[in-house]
Design a protein around this motif. Structure first.
Motif, mmCIF file in Angstrom:
data_model
loop_
_atom_site.group_PDB
_atom_site.id
_atom_site.type_symbol
_atom_site.label_atom_id
_atom_site.label_comp_id
_atom_site.label_asym_id
_atom_site.label_seq_id
_atom_site.Cartn_x
_atom_site.Cartn_y
_atom_site.Cartn_z
ATOM 1 N N GLU A 79 0.826 -1.195 0.000
ATOM 2 C CA GLU A 79 0.000 0.000 0.000
ATOM 3 C C GLU A 79 0.871 1.261 0.000
ATOM 4 O O GLU A 79 0.652 2.197 -0.768
ATOM 5 C CB GLU A 79 -0.932 -0.032 1.219
ATOM 6 C CG GLU A 79 -2.170 0.814 1.072
ATOM 7 C CD GLU A 79 -1.911 2.233 1.460
ATOM 8 O OE1 GLU A 79 -2.406 3.122 0.753
ATOM 9 O OE2 GLU A 79 -1.192 2.460 2.455
ATOM 10 N N VAL A 89 -4.727 1.383 -4.281
ATOM 11 C CA VAL A 89 -4.773 -0.068 -4.154
ATOM 12 C C VAL A 89 -6.175 -0.544 -3.808
ATOM 13 O O VAL A 89 -6.819 -0.010 -2.917
ATOM 14 C CB VAL A 89 -3.790 -0.542 -3.066
ATOM 15 C CG1 VAL A 89 -4.042 -1.985 -2.723
ATOM 16 C CG2 VAL A 89 -2.363 -0.342 -3.522
ATOM 17 N N VAL B 89 -13.323 -1.467 -1.835
ATOM 18 C CA VAL B 89 -12.672 -0.781 -0.725
ATOM 19 C C VAL B 89 -11.297 -0.270 -1.127
ATOM 20 O O VAL B 89 -10.507 -0.990 -1.711
ATOM 21 C CB VAL B 89 -12.527 -1.736 0.475
ATOM 22 C CG1 VAL B 89 -11.604 -1.142 1.522
ATOM 23 C CG2 VAL B 89 -13.878 -2.038 1.065
ATOM 24 N N SER B 90 -11.036 0.962 -0.822
ATOM 25 C CA SER B 90 -9.722 1.529 -1.082
ATOM 26 C C SER B 90 -9.066 1.839 0.260
ATOM 27 O O SER B 90 -9.614 2.557 1.079
ATOM 28 C CB SER B 90 -9.881 2.808 -1.908
ATOM 29 O OG SER B 90 -8.627 3.338 -2.208
ATOM 30 N N ILE B 91 -7.880 1.267 0.452
ATOM 31 C CA ILE B 91 -7.215 1.373 1.749
ATOM 32 C C ILE B 91 -6.171 2.479 1.753
ATOM 33 O O ILE B 91 -5.464 2.665 0.773
ATOM 34 C CB ILE B 91 -6.471 0.068 2.084
ATOM 35 C CG1 ILE B 91 -7.367 -1.127 1.869
ATOM 36 C CG2 ILE B 91 -5.885 0.122 3.482
ATOM 37 C CD1 ILE B 91 -8.183 -1.504 3.022
ATOM 38 N N ASP B 92 -6.075 3.171 2.836
ATOM 39 C CA ASP B 92 -5.015 4.160 2.997
ATOM 40 C C ASP B 92 -4.452 3.971 4.398
ATOM 41 O O ASP B 92 -5.076 4.367 5.375
ATOM 42 C CB ASP B 92 -5.586 5.567 2.834
ATOM 43 C CG ASP B 92 -4.485 6.590 2.617
ATOM 44 O OD1 ASP B 92 -4.521 7.278 1.590
ATOM 45 O OD2 ASP B 92 -3.579 6.689 3.475
ATOM 46 N N SER B 93 -3.299 3.345 4.490
ATOM 47 C CA SER B 93 -2.763 3.094 5.835
ATOM 48 C C SER B 93 -1.744 4.152 6.227
ATOM 49 O O SER B 93 -0.909 4.554 5.425
ATOM 50 C CB SER B 93 -2.171 1.695 5.943
ATOM 51 O OG SER B 93 -1.481 1.354 4.782
ATOM 52 N N LEU B 94 -1.849 4.565 7.434
ATOM 53 C CA LEU B 94 -0.992 5.634 7.930
ATOM 54 C C LEU B 94 0.224 5.066 8.649
ATOM 55 O O LEU B 94 0.168 4.009 9.257
ATOM 56 C CB LEU B 94 -1.771 6.497 8.919
ATOM 57 C CG LEU B 94 -3.085 7.089 8.409
ATOM 58 C CD1 LEU B 94 -3.758 7.885 9.512
ATOM 59 C CD2 LEU B 94 -2.822 7.966 7.211
ATOM 60 N N THR B 95 1.335 5.815 8.566
ATOM 61 C CA THR B 95 2.522 5.386 9.305
ATOM 62 C C THR B 95 2.617 6.174 10.601
ATOM 63 O O THR B 95 3.270 5.767 11.537
ATOM 64 C CB THR B 95 3.794 5.630 8.479
ATOM 65 O OG1 THR B 95 3.728 6.937 7.917
ATOM 66 C CG2 THR B 95 3.878 4.625 7.346
ATOM 67 N N ASP B 107 -7.858 13.552 2.205
ATOM 68 C CA ASP B 107 -7.687 14.232 0.933
ATOM 69 C C ASP B 107 -7.489 13.252 -0.214
ATOM 70 O O ASP B 107 -8.107 13.376 -1.264
ATOM 71 C CB ASP B 107 -6.440 15.114 1.031
ATOM 72 C CG ASP B 107 -6.752 16.521 0.617
ATOM 73 O OD1 ASP B 107 -7.604 17.144 1.285
ATOM 74 O OD2 ASP B 107 -6.176 16.956 -0.400
ATOM 75 N N ARG B 108 -6.610 12.295 0.016
ATOM 76 C CA ARG B 108 -6.349 11.299 -1.025
ATOM 77 C C ARG B 108 -7.620 10.526 -1.369
ATOM 78 O O ARG B 108 -7.910 10.262 -2.527
ATOM 79 C CB ARG B 108 -5.264 10.323 -0.560
ATOM 80 C CG ARG B 108 -3.859 10.874 -0.651
ATOM 81 C CD ARG B 108 -2.836 9.780 -0.392
ATOM 82 N NE ARG B 108 -2.889 9.293 0.971
ATOM 83 C CZ ARG B 108 -2.156 9.753 1.979
ATOM 84 N NH1 ARG B 108 -1.302 10.733 1.762
ATOM 85 N NH2 ARG B 108 -2.258 9.256 3.183
ATOM 86 N N ALA B 110 -10.713 11.525 -0.886
ATOM 87 C CA ALA B 110 -11.671 12.425 -1.522
ATOM 88 C C ALA B 110 -11.367 12.516 -3.014
ATOM 89 O O ALA B 110 -12.266 12.523 -3.849
ATOM 90 C CB ALA B 110 -11.596 13.813 -0.880
ATOM 91 N N LYS B 111 -10.087 12.552 -3.342
ATOM 92 C CA LYS B 111 -9.674 12.621 -4.730
ATOM 93 C C LYS B 111 -10.174 11.404 -5.511
ATOM 94 O O LYS B 111 -10.427 11.470 -6.699
ATOM 95 C CB LYS B 111 -8.142 12.708 -4.804
ATOM 96 C CG LYS B 111 -7.639 13.403 -6.053
ATOM 97 C CD LYS B 111 -6.137 13.631 -5.977
ATOM 98 C CE LYS B 111 -5.774 14.647 -4.888
ATOM 99 N NZ LYS B 111 -4.319 14.800 -4.689
ATOM 100 N N GLN B 112 -10.325 10.294 -4.802
ATOM 101 C CA GLN B 112 -10.820 9.081 -5.444
ATOM 102 C C GLN B 112 -12.338 9.051 -5.491
ATOM 103 O O GLN B 112 -12.925 8.067 -5.913
ATOM 104 C CB GLN B 112 -10.338 7.847 -4.689
ATOM 105 C CG GLN B 112 -8.867 7.619 -4.739
ATOM 106 C CD GLN B 112 -8.493 6.442 -3.861
ATOM 107 O OE1 GLN B 112 -9.049 5.370 -3.977
ATOM 108 N NE2 GLN B 112 -7.569 6.662 -2.953
ATOM 109 N N ALA B 113 -12.944 10.102 -4.977
ATOM 110 C CA ALA B 113 -14.403 10.186 -4.987
ATOM 111 C C ALA B 113 -15.064 9.037 -4.240
ATOM 112 O O ALA B 113 -16.073 8.500 -4.685
ATOM 113 C CB ALA B 113 -14.916 10.259 -6.420
#
Lengths: 325, 325
Positions: A79, A89, B89-95, B107-108, B110-113
Motif C-alpha cells: 500500500e 490499491v 474498498v480503497s485502503i489508505d494506511s498511515l505510518t 484528501d487522497r 476524496a480525490k478518489q471520490a
DNA sequence: AACGTGAATGTTAACGCTAACATTGCGTAC
DNA sequence: GTACGCAATGTTAGCGTTAACATTCACGTT
C-alpha cells in the motif's frame, strides 16, 4: 474545471495543463490557476480522467489470510509503495484459496479496470490459475511459485531454512527435526528443502517432517509427539506461531528449552523475542516484499504489458535463547 | 457496448438496461443480450458509469498500525462486508497518527471520490480532525470516540475491563494492578475506566496504572517493575502482546503465574491460548466490528448524507490458566 | 375503425476530462 | 517590413455510459 477557467479568464484546457504539469504554461499563469483551484476548492474528477485516459491508476491485490502477521505486513508495504508510485490499491481478500475463488477475485478486479494485480496466495496451485493472466494483464505473484510471463517476488525461504538448520547443528545437535507447514504452500516446501539439504550435506539423519497448519494448535500437537519420543535434540519449526504451540507442549511435558531441546522458528513476529524462552527465528522483511512487488508491477504497467521478472528478498537469522546452550 | 448492441440488432440503451436489471426488457431479449455479452467478452467500463451516475461504488478506509491483529482483522471484516454490499474498498494506511496525516489521507480518498469513509485510528485526537467531515461525507469512526454527526463503532471496552477485573478479584486477589495502553488511545482509556470502576465498587485499593505502548517490550518493562514490588497479586494488562512481555519478565524474575500472581490480557489473539501459561483474556470480535462499520456506512451512503449512529460490539471473557488457581 | 394505453425499444444529450489540432502573438532573422 | 518559428493558449471532439424523453407497436375499448 470550467468554473476555474472562468475565474482566471482562461480556457479549461489550460487548467487541465496546469493539473497535469504540462510544460507549456507560463509560470505566472500556472500560479493564477493554482490559486483559483484552491479558492474554489475544485477537485478533479477521477472517473472522467480515467474514462479519457483509459488508465485507472489502480492496482489490485488479492490476498489470503490477511489477518496473519506476514500477509498483513506485506499488504502494508504494498500500500505504501503503491501510493508513492501514484497508484491506489484495491484489496480483495479471499476466505478460501481455490481456483474458483481466485478466478472470481480476478474477475472482480478486472471489472474495476485495475492496471495490474498482485496476488498473495502462496499455494502451489495458484500459479496455474494465474498463468491464464500471463500476456493479458501485468501481475506479480508473491510466494506463489514461478508463473511464466509474470513477475514473482519471494523470500529466500531455502536460504533461511539452511541457515537456521546449520545453526542448530552447530549448537551440537546430532540432527534437526522439522515441523513443516501445509504441503501445498510454496513457503512450506522451500523451508523443507533447505532444511533437508543441510542435513544431507552434514550427513545427519533426515526424519520425516511433521505437518502442521501454521496455527499454534498444530504446533502444539507436533510438540506433544516430539516430546513423547524423548530422543529429539533440536526442532526447526516452519513458523513462529507453531513454534509457540510447540514450546507450550514441551513445557507441559517437562521438556526444557533450550536445556533438553533446541528450538527455532521462522518469521520473527514481534512477539517472538518474548516467548518462553525467547525464540531463535528467521526474520522475513515483509515490507520489503511489498515494496519489491510494487516495483515489479509498476515496471510492467509502464511497459504496457506483462513481463517475466523475479525478485528474491533476503532473510536474516535471529539467534535467541531457545537455541543456545 | 455498441458492439453488443450491433450483435443483437438492438440499441446500446437496451444493453444498458439489461446490465442494470431494468424491468422493461422482454425476458427473451434479456437472454439474447446476455449471450452476446458473454460471447463478445464485453466488460462494462466502470469509469464511464461512475462519470454519469456520479457514484464510484468505492468506500475508503483509513487505518493505522494495520499489521496488528486487531486492525488487520477489522480490515478483513470490512472488506468482506463491503464486497457483499456491492462496494469496493480503497485502503489508505498511515505510518503516523497525527492530525496532518489523517487530513492528508482524507484528501487522497476524496480525490478518489469515495462515497464514504471508515477511519480506524483510535487516537482521541482523531475525533476532532474528523468532525470537519460531519455533514460532508458519510463516515464511520472505529474506536475513535464519538464524533457528532458521524457513525461510530466500538467494542465495549469498559464492559470487558470490568468483567476481567471482577474475575481477578473473584479469584481471591485483594486488588488488581493495571498495565494500560498509551493515554491518548480511546481503547486504553476505556479499559482503565472499567478496571477502576470495579475496584472502587469492590472497595479495593486503586494503584496508579503503569503505561505501556501496546508492544511486548513495554509489557516486559512493566512486568519487571511489578515483579520488583513483591506485593502484587493480580495484573490486568491492556492487551495480549504486553501481557506476553509481562509474563516473560515475571518468568525471569521467578514470579510464578498463576501461582504467585494472576494475569489477564485483552484481545484474545490466536496465540494467547499458547502463552506460558495460557492467557486469560477478553475476546474482541474484530470481524464483527468491520461488518457493523460497513452497515452503518452503507446506511449513510443510501441516505445520501452523514448520520449519527452508534454501534457497540460486545466482548467475551475467556478464562484460561493464567488467572485460575 | 379509430383511439387510447402501456410495454418495449430507440434517440439524444450530457457527465468532466484530455488529445489533437488550431490559433494567437511576439521576438528574431533577413 | 515581412516572414518565420515557437511559446502560450484556445477549440473541438470523443472516451462509454445512463437519464430523459421519443417512438413504435400490439392490444383492448368504444
Amino acid at each position: 474545471m470550467a468554473d476555474v477557467a472562468r475565474e482566471v479568464g482562461l480556457s479549461h484546457q489550460t487548467v487541465s495543463r496546469v493539473l497535469n504539469d504540462h510544460p507549456l504554461v507560463r509560470p505566472e499563469t500556472r500560479e493564477r490557476v493554482r490559486k483559483a483551484i484552491e479558492d474554489l476548492g475544485y477537485r478533479p474528477n477521477s472517473a472522467a480522467r480515467a474514462l479519457v485516459t483509459r488508465r485507472s491508476q489502480t492496482l489490485g491485490v488479492i490476498t489470503f489470510n490477511s489477518t496473519l502477521y506476514g500477509p498483513a505486513s506485506t499488504l502494508f508495504g504494498i500500500e505504501q509503495a503503491a501510493r508513492d508510485a501514484g497508484f491506489v490499491v484495491s484489496i480483495d481478500s479471499l476466505t478460501a484459496l481455490t481456483a474458483t475463488s481466485v478466478r472470481a477475485a480476478l474477475d472482480r478486479l478486472a471489472k474495476q479496470a485495475v492496471e495490474g494485480i498482485i496476488v498473495i496466495a502462496p499455494l502451489s496451485g495458484t500459479a496455474e490459475v494465474l498463468s491464464a493472466l500471463a500476456g493479458q494483464l501485468p501481475a506479480v505473484v508473491v510466494e506463489g511459485g514461478a508463473v511464466p510471463g509474470l513477475g514473482a517476488v519471494s523470500v529466500d525461504q531455502e536460504a533461511g531454512a539452511r541457515r537456521v538448520t546449520r545453526h542448530l547443528l552447530d549448537q551440537g545437535a546430532a540432527t534437526v527435526w522439522h515441523v513443516a507447514g501445509p504441503g501445498d504452500w510454496v513457503e512450506a516446501e522451500g523451508r523443507v528443502l533447505g532444511w533437508r539439504r543441510v542435513l544431507r550435506e552434514a550427513g545427519a539423519a533426515v526424519h520425516r517432517p511433521l505437518r502442521g497448519t501454521w496455527s499454534p494448535s498444530s504446533g502444539y500437537q507436533a510438540g506433544r509427539r516430539l516430546a513423547d519420543r524423548g530422543d529429539v535434540e533440536a526442532v526447526f519449526v516452519a513458523n513462529d506461531q507453531m513454534a509457540l504451540g510447540l514450546l507450550r507442549a514441551f513445557h507441559e511435558a517437562g521438556v526444557r528449552v533450550p536445556g533438553d531441546v533446541l528450538v527455532a522458528g521462522f518469521d520473527d513476529v514481534p512477539e517472538a523475542a518474548y516467548f518462553t524462552p525467547p525464540l531463535t527465528t528467521v526474520r522475513q522483511d515483509f515490507t520489503a516484499v511489498g515494496r519489491r512487488s510494487i516495483e515489479l508491477l509498476v515496471e510492467q504497467v509502464a511497459a504496457g504489458r506483462p513481463l517475466e521478472r523475479r525478485a528474491v528478498v533476503p532473510v536474516e537469522l535471529v539467534v535467541r535463547q531457545s537455541s543456545t546452550r
